[in-house]
Scaffold this motif. Sequence first.
Motif, PDB file in Angstrom:
ATOM      1  N   ALA A 157       0.826  -1.238  -0.084  1.00 53.19           N
ATOM      2  CA  ALA A 157       0.077   0.078   0.013  1.00 53.19           C
ATOM      3  C   ALA A 157       0.780   1.289   0.157  1.00 53.19           C
ATOM      4  O   ALA A 157       0.681   2.245  -0.818  1.00 53.19           O
ATOM      5  CB  ALA A 157      -1.003   0.146   1.173  1.00 53.19           C
ATOM      6  N   GLY A 158       2.171   1.221   0.789  1.00 49.07           N
ATOM      7  CA  GLY A 158       2.921   2.329   0.665  1.00 49.07           C
ATOM      8  C   GLY A 158       3.489   2.576  -0.573  1.00 49.07           C
ATOM      9  O   GLY A 158       3.518   3.757  -1.061  1.00 49.07           O
ATOM     10  N   ILE A 159       3.935   1.649  -1.284  1.00 56.41           N
ATOM     11  CA  ILE A 159       4.622   1.705  -2.529  1.00 56.41           C
ATOM     12  C   ILE A 159       3.450   2.020  -3.661  1.00 56.41           C
ATOM     13  O   ILE A 159       3.893   3.177  -4.462  1.00 56.41           O
ATOM     14  CB  ILE A 159       5.411   0.275  -2.962  1.00 56.41           C
ATOM     15  CG1 ILE A 159       6.364   0.055  -2.045  1.00 56.41           C
ATOM     16  CG2 ILE A 159       5.459   0.422  -4.393  1.00 56.41           C
ATOM     17  CD1 ILE A 159       6.940  -1.440  -2.231  1.00 56.41           C
ATOM     18  N   GLY A 160       2.480   1.552  -3.470  1.00 55.33           N
ATOM     19  CA  GLY A 160       1.133   1.956  -4.493  1.00 55.33           C
ATOM     20  C   GLY A 160       1.039   3.253  -4.223  1.00 55.33           C
ATOM     21  O   GLY A 160       0.619   4.053  -5.404  1.00 55.33           O
ATOM     22  N   SER A 161       0.785   3.885  -3.017  1.00 58.76           N
ATOM     23  CA  SER A 161       0.538   5.145  -2.722  1.00 58.76           C
ATOM     24  C   SER A 161       1.446   6.218  -3.150  1.00 58.76           C
ATOM     25  O   SER A 161       0.935   7.015  -4.043  1.00 58.76           O
ATOM     26  CB  SER A 161       0.207   5.399  -1.250  1.00 58.76           C
ATOM     27  OG  SER A 161       0.000   6.670  -0.943  1.00 58.76           O
TER      28      SER A 161
ATOM     29  N   ALA B 274      -1.422  -3.396  -2.604  1.00 61.90           N
ATOM     30  CA  ALA B 274      -1.806  -4.084  -1.143  1.00 61.90           C
ATOM     31  C   ALA B 274      -2.113  -5.433  -1.438  1.00 61.90           C
ATOM     32  O   ALA B 274      -1.659  -6.655  -0.885  1.00 61.90           O
ATOM     33  CB  ALA B 274      -2.580  -3.067  -0.336  1.00 61.90           C
ATOM     34  N   VAL B 275      -3.071  -5.598  -2.531  1.00 58.79           N
ATOM     35  CA  VAL B 275      -3.685  -6.779  -2.719  1.00 58.79           C
ATOM     36  C   VAL B 275      -2.668  -7.940  -3.298  1.00 58.79           C
ATOM     37  O   VAL B 275      -2.383  -8.844  -2.730  1.00 58.79           O
ATOM     38  CB  VAL B 275      -4.834  -6.723  -3.420  1.00 58.79           C
ATOM     39  CG1 VAL B 275      -5.276  -8.038  -4.373  1.00 58.79           C
ATOM     40  CG2 VAL B 275      -5.851  -6.187  -2.747  1.00 58.79           C
ATOM     41  N   MET B 276      -1.929  -7.155  -4.274  1.00 61.39           N
ATOM     42  CA  MET B 276      -0.982  -8.197  -4.860  1.00 61.39           C
ATOM     43  C   MET B 276       0.031  -8.565  -3.771  1.00 61.39           C
ATOM     44  O   MET B 276       0.491  -9.725  -3.889  1.00 61.39           O
ATOM     45  CB  MET B 276      -0.270  -7.381  -5.997  1.00 61.39           C
ATOM     46  CG  MET B 276      -1.344  -7.218  -7.413  1.00 61.39           C
ATOM     47  SD  MET B 276      -0.326  -6.511  -8.903  1.00 61.39           S
ATOM     48  CE  MET B 276      -0.002  -4.988  -8.129  1.00 61.39           C
ATOM     49  N   THR B 277       0.690  -7.551  -3.306  1.00 68.72           N
ATOM     50  CA  THR B 277       1.832  -8.019  -2.402  1.00 68.72           C
ATOM     51  C   THR B 277       1.254  -8.956  -1.044  1.00 68.72           C
ATOM     52  O   THR B 277       2.027  -9.747  -0.706  1.00 68.72           O
ATOM     53  CB  THR B 277       2.782  -6.819  -1.687  1.00 68.72           C
ATOM     54  OG1 THR B 277       1.791  -5.780  -1.228  1.00 68.72           O
ATOM     55  CG2 THR B 277       3.395  -6.226  -2.933  1.00 68.72           C
ATOM     56  N   GLY B 278       0.211  -8.288  -0.371  1.00 68.78           N
ATOM     57  CA  GLY B 278      -0.270  -9.064   0.528  1.00 68.78           C
ATOM     58  C   GLY B 278      -0.586 -10.672   0.220  1.00 68.78           C
ATOM     59  O   GLY B 278      -0.275 -11.688   1.076  1.00 68.78           O
TER      60      GLY B 278
ATOM     61  N   GLN C  92      -4.073   2.638  -6.568  1.00 70.83           N
ATOM     62  CA  GLN C  92      -2.867   1.884  -6.574  1.00 70.83           C
ATOM     63  C   GLN C  92      -2.228   1.562  -5.355  1.00 70.83           C
ATOM     64  O   GLN C  92      -1.877   0.495  -5.293  1.00 70.83           O
ATOM     65  CB  GLN C  92      -1.638   3.098  -6.980  1.00 70.83           C
ATOM     66  CG  GLN C  92      -1.677   3.358  -8.558  1.00 70.83           C
ATOM     67  CD  GLN C  92      -1.681   2.507  -9.515  1.00 70.83           C
ATOM     68  OE1 GLN C  92      -1.227   1.343  -9.290  1.00 70.83           O
ATOM     69  NE2 GLN C  92      -2.230   2.728 -10.608  1.00 70.83           N
ATOM     70  N   ALA C  93      -2.577   2.248  -4.278  1.00 74.05           N
ATOM     71  CA  ALA C  93      -2.292   1.552  -2.864  1.00 74.05           C
ATOM     72  C   ALA C  93      -3.051   0.365  -2.784  1.00 74.05           C
ATOM     73  O   ALA C  93      -2.669  -0.736  -2.178  1.00 74.05           O
ATOM     74  CB  ALA C  93      -2.702   2.492  -1.762  1.00 74.05           C
TER      75      ALA C  93
END
Length: 191
Positions: free
Chosen positions: A59-63, A110-114, A105-106
């Motif tokens: 989420a941090g990276i996407g944000s 978040a969904v992809m990495t989690g 994007q967050a």
Amino acid sequence: MEQGKQGIVVAKWLPNQNPIEQFQAKYKELENGFKAWLEKQPLAVEAAVVTVTSAAQGAGIGSLMGTLTKDVSSSIPTPPQANLTPQAMASFQQAQALSGGPLVQARNFAVMTGVNAGLSCVMKRLRGKEDVQSSMVAAFGSGAMFSLVSGMGGPNQVANAATSGLFFALVQGGLYQVSFTLKEFYHLRGS
């Protein structure tokens, strides 16, 4: 007596070492302690913690990525749905899913990495090893969930989720094999 204790603390924290190296060493120590604690937990706890922490990182990276890139989806006018074929509407939804602002994007990252990290953790614990199959299962799950959460898919979301999952799995499997081959090459070359 109090000054003596302070002097020890100062000496402990300020040896003739780079402060960045000190910070890195302390961080590594905390990380190793956390990993050791996590490995002792039941599978459900380990998977939940890994999933949540990885989703937060994603989420941090996407944000950040959504903040740094222009939100293209707001400049794309929404076409009237009555005039579009299902394939054209699906393409439009895909463009919106991939070009949203910081919150979109967050969510997507978040969904992809989690999901990827959680499934990797479960597969590693169940199979006792990290290999290409485990990596591909995790990638399939993250691709399928990304497809469902991002709204891509048009009229048949299940088929599109399976297709996205398969694509993610094939890419991840290929990357894993390339990485493995390079490691073997450098290992043999160094011997």
